[in-house]
Design a protein around this motif. Structure first.
Motif, PDB file in Angstrom:
ATOM      1  N   ALA A  47      68.214  66.763  38.958  1.00  0.00           N
ATOM      2  CA  ALA A  47      69.437  66.626  39.107  1.00  0.00           C
ATOM      3  C   ALA A  47      69.264  68.056  39.715  1.00  0.00           C
ATOM      4  CB  ALA A  47      69.773  66.886  36.975  1.00  0.00           C
ATOM      5  N   LYS A  48      71.241  68.149  39.731  1.00  0.00           N
ATOM      6  CA  LYS A  48      70.920  69.317  39.731  1.00  0.00           C
ATOM      7  C   LYS A  48      70.893  71.135  39.129  1.00  0.00           C
ATOM      8  CE  LYS A  48      75.071  72.306  41.150  1.00  0.00           C
ATOM      9  NZ  LYS A  48      76.868  72.541  41.732  1.00  0.00           N
ATOM     10  N   VAL A  49      70.414  71.618  40.102  1.00  0.00           N
ATOM     11  CA  VAL A  49      69.878  73.303  38.621  1.00  0.00           C
ATOM     12  C   VAL A  49      71.191  73.415  37.764  1.00  0.00           C
ATOM     13  CG1 VAL A  49      70.081  75.473  38.504  1.00  0.00           C
ATOM     14  CG2 VAL A  49      67.368  73.941  39.767  1.00  0.00           C
ATOM     15  N   GLY A  50      70.832  73.686  36.419  1.00  0.00           N
ATOM     16  CA  GLY A  50      71.710  74.168  35.745  1.00  0.00           C
ATOM     17  C   GLY A  50      72.311  73.122  35.076  1.00  0.00           C
ATOM     18  N   THR A  51      71.748  72.123  35.179  1.00  0.00           N
ATOM     19  CA  THR A  51      72.122  70.063  34.474  1.00  0.00           C
ATOM     20  C   THR A  51      71.721  71.359  32.744  1.00  0.00           C
ATOM     21  OG1 THR A  51      72.614  69.149  35.591  1.00  0.00           O
ATOM     22  CG2 THR A  51      71.778  67.945  33.925  1.00  0.00           C
ATOM     23  N   GLN A  93      78.705  68.632  43.082  1.00  0.00           N
ATOM     24  CA  GLN A  93      79.315  67.653  42.353  1.00  0.00           C
ATOM     25  C   GLN A  93      78.524  69.219  41.009  1.00  0.00           C
ATOM     26  OE1 GLN A  93      80.732  65.074  42.514  1.00  0.00           O
ATOM     27  NE2 GLN A  93      80.584  65.522  44.263  1.00  0.00           N
ATOM     28  N   LEU A 130      67.250  72.140  42.824  1.00  0.00           N
ATOM     29  CA  LEU A 130      66.895  71.452  41.811  1.00  0.00           C
ATOM     30  C   LEU A 130      66.018  70.782  40.522  1.00  0.00           C
ATOM     31  CD1 LEU A 130      66.510  68.834  44.563  1.00  0.00           C
ATOM     32  CD2 LEU A 130      69.166  68.824  43.667  1.00  0.00           C
ATOM     33  N   ALA A 131      66.430  70.507  39.808  1.00  0.00           N
ATOM     34  CA  ALA A 131      66.456  70.503  38.077  1.00  0.00           C
ATOM     35  C   ALA A 131      65.033  69.019  38.016  1.00  0.00           C
ATOM     36  CB  ALA A 131      66.967  70.555  36.884  1.00  0.00           C
ATOM     37  N   LEU A 185      74.035  68.894  45.854  1.00  0.00           N
ATOM     38  CA  LEU A 185      74.993  70.488  45.001  1.00  0.00           C
ATOM     39  C   LEU A 185      76.085  70.483  44.823  1.00  0.00           C
ATOM     40  CD1 LEU A 185      71.690  72.014  47.427  1.00  0.00           C
ATOM     41  CD2 LEU A 185      71.786  71.115  44.589  1.00  0.00           C
ATOM     42  N   ALA A 239      77.349  70.192  37.619  1.00  0.00           N
ATOM     43  CA  ALA A 239      75.755  70.202  37.738  1.00  0.00           C
ATOM     44  C   ALA A 239      75.492  69.105  35.543  1.00  0.00           C
ATOM     45  CB  ALA A 239      74.484  71.409  37.289  1.00  0.00           C
ATOM     46  N   ASP A 240      75.888  68.195  35.099  1.00  0.00           N
ATOM     47  CA  ASP A 240      76.435  67.250  34.810  1.00  0.00           C
ATOM     48  C   ASP A 240      75.511  66.243  34.381  1.00  0.00           C
ATOM     49  OD1 ASP A 240      77.564  66.199  35.742  1.00  0.00           O
ATOM     50  OD2 ASP A 240      79.497  66.499  35.380  1.00  0.00           O
ATOM     51  N   GLY A 241      74.499  66.254  34.751  1.00  0.00           N
ATOM     52  CA  GLY A 241      74.140  64.799  34.833  1.00  0.00           C
ATOM     53  C   GLY A 241      74.039  63.906  35.038  1.00  0.00           C
TER      54      GLY A 241
END
Length: 320
Positions: free
Chosen positions: A253-257, A82, A113-114, A80, A84-86
Motif C-alpha cells: 500500500a502507499k506509505v501513510g496508510t 492516490q 510503499l508500505a 502514489l 493513502a487509504d488502502g
C-alpha cells in the motif's frame, strides 16, 4: 448506514472513537490492485485469481488494473497518486521492488510503499522454442557457444528478474546471447512459440499451455520446485553451479496508510492464501503461495535488493 457514518465521523472528530474502531468498516467500496505487467502474463494470471478470492474475504471486489512497462514506475506512480487509504494497492514482482535502475535511483521504494504481505514465491523455468535443436541446459549452452550472438533471450522487460536470470546464465555459462525486452510476458511467449526469440526465463503459469502444445520446450528450473509440472524438471545449477534464484509477488500500500488498515489487509491475505482453490490451480505449476508479516516482506525486499545490486555491479549490467 449513512447515519452511522455521520455519527462515526463526528465521534472521531470529538475524540470519542478510537481510530481502529472508526476504520472498522474498511473496506466500504471496491479496491483497485495495480499490477505492473500487461494482461495475460504470469503476474496477471496469479493476480486475478488472488484478487477474486481476496475480494470475497474482504467483502468488496478487488479490481485488477494492468499497467506495464517502465520498470514498474508507471504502476508505482498510479498508487502514489492516490490517497493513502488502502483503496489502491500494488502487486509487484520482486524485480520491480529490488532491482536498482537509473529510473529508480532517486526512489527508495520502502520509503514510498508500505509492505502488506508476501503472496507467492517460485523458481523460473528455462524454456526454448521447439524450433531450437536443444533438449537440455548443456545442449543450450553448447548451441549458444557454437552460434555466438544468434540466440535471443526474451523477457518481460529490462531489469526484471527474468532479465537478470538471463544475465546470470550468460555470465556463468560464458555465452554470447542477446536480450530482447518486451512490455510484458504474453507477447514474448507468443514470439517464443513462433521462434522469433529462442529462449526465456519465466514462471510456469504463462508457459504451460505452449509447453503442453509442444511449441515450447521446458529444459530446467532456476531452483528446486515441488509442483506437479515442475518437480520432474532438473535444476539448472546441476549443470551450471551457482545458477539459482526465485521470484516472488507481494502486496503493498502507499506509505501513510493507517496501520489498522495494513493489518486488516494482512490478515485478509493470510486467510485468502489458505484457500484450496489457489493451491489446486497453481501448485502443480510450481507457484507456492506464502504469506508473511509486513516486517518479513520488508526484510525480503532489502535482502534481494542487495543480491541483485551486486550482480548488476559485478556484471556491469546497464539498466535504464
Amino acid at each position: 448506514m449513512l447515519t452511522r457514518k455521520i455519527l462515526g465521523a463526528a465521534a472521531l472528530m470529538l475524540g470519542l472513537l478510537p481510530l481502529g474502531q472508526a476504520m472498522a468498516e474498511y473496506p466500504e467500496r471496491p479496491i483497485r490492485m495495480v499490477i505492473p505487467f500487461a494482461a495475460g502474463g504470469p503476474a496477471d494470471m496469479v493476480g486475478r485469481e488472488f484478487a477474486m478470492l481476496l475480494g470475497k474475504e474482504l467483502g468488496q471486489p478487488v479490481v485488477v488494473v494492468n499497467l506495464g512497462g517502465g520498470h514498474g514506475v508507471p504502476a508505482l506512480n498510479q498508487v502514489l497518486g492516490q490517497p493513502a487509504d488502502g483503496y489502491t494497492l500494488l502487486m509487484p514482482a520482486s524485480g520491480n521492488m529490488t532491482v536498482p535502475s537509473k529510473v529508480m535511483q532517486d526512489k527508495k521504494v520502502l520509503e514510498l510503499l508500505a509492505p502488506i504481505s508476501l503472496l507467492t514465491q517460485s523458481p523460473h523455468v528455462l524454456v526454448v522454442t521447439s524450433k531450437l535443436p536443444v533438449r537440455t541446459t548443456q545442449e543450450l549452452i553448447d548451441y549458444a557457444k557454437a552460434h555466438p550472438g544468434q540466440v535471443n533471450f526474451g523477457s518481460a522487460g529490462v531489469g526484471g528478474v527474468a532479465h537478470l536470470g538471463m544475465e546470470l546464465f550468460k555470465s556463468l555459462a560464458k555465452v554470447d546471447v542477446v536480450h530482447v525486452p518486451y512490455r510484458g510476458t504474453s507477447q514474448v511467449v507468443t514470439d517464443l512459440a513462433s521462434g522469433q526469440v529462442q529462449a526465456l526465463f519465466s514462471s510456469m503459469p504463462s508457459l504451460k499451455p505452449m509447453i503442453d502444445q509442444g511449441s515450447v520446450r521446458a529444459l530446467a528450473m532456476s531452483a528446486p520446485s515441488s509442483g506437479t509440472d515442475t518437480a520432474k524438471l532438473p535444476v539448472i545449477s546441476a549443470t551450471l553451479p551457482g545458477m539459482e534464484y526465485t521470484t516472488w509477488y507481494g502486496l503493498f500500500a502507499k506509505v501513510g496508510t493507517p496501520p489498522e488498515i495494513v493489518e486488516k489487509l494482512n490478515q485478509a491475505v493470510v486467510e485468502t492464501l489458505k484457500n484450496p482453490e489457489l493451491n489446486e490451480k497453481f501448485d502443480p505449476q510450481g507457484v507456492e503461495f506464502v504469506s508473511s508479516s509486513p516486517q518479513e516482506l520488508t526484510d525480503i525486499v532489502r535482502r534481494d535488493t542487495e543480491k541483485w545490486t551486486k550482480l548488476i555491479q559485478d556484471a556491469d549490467i546497464q539498466i535504464d
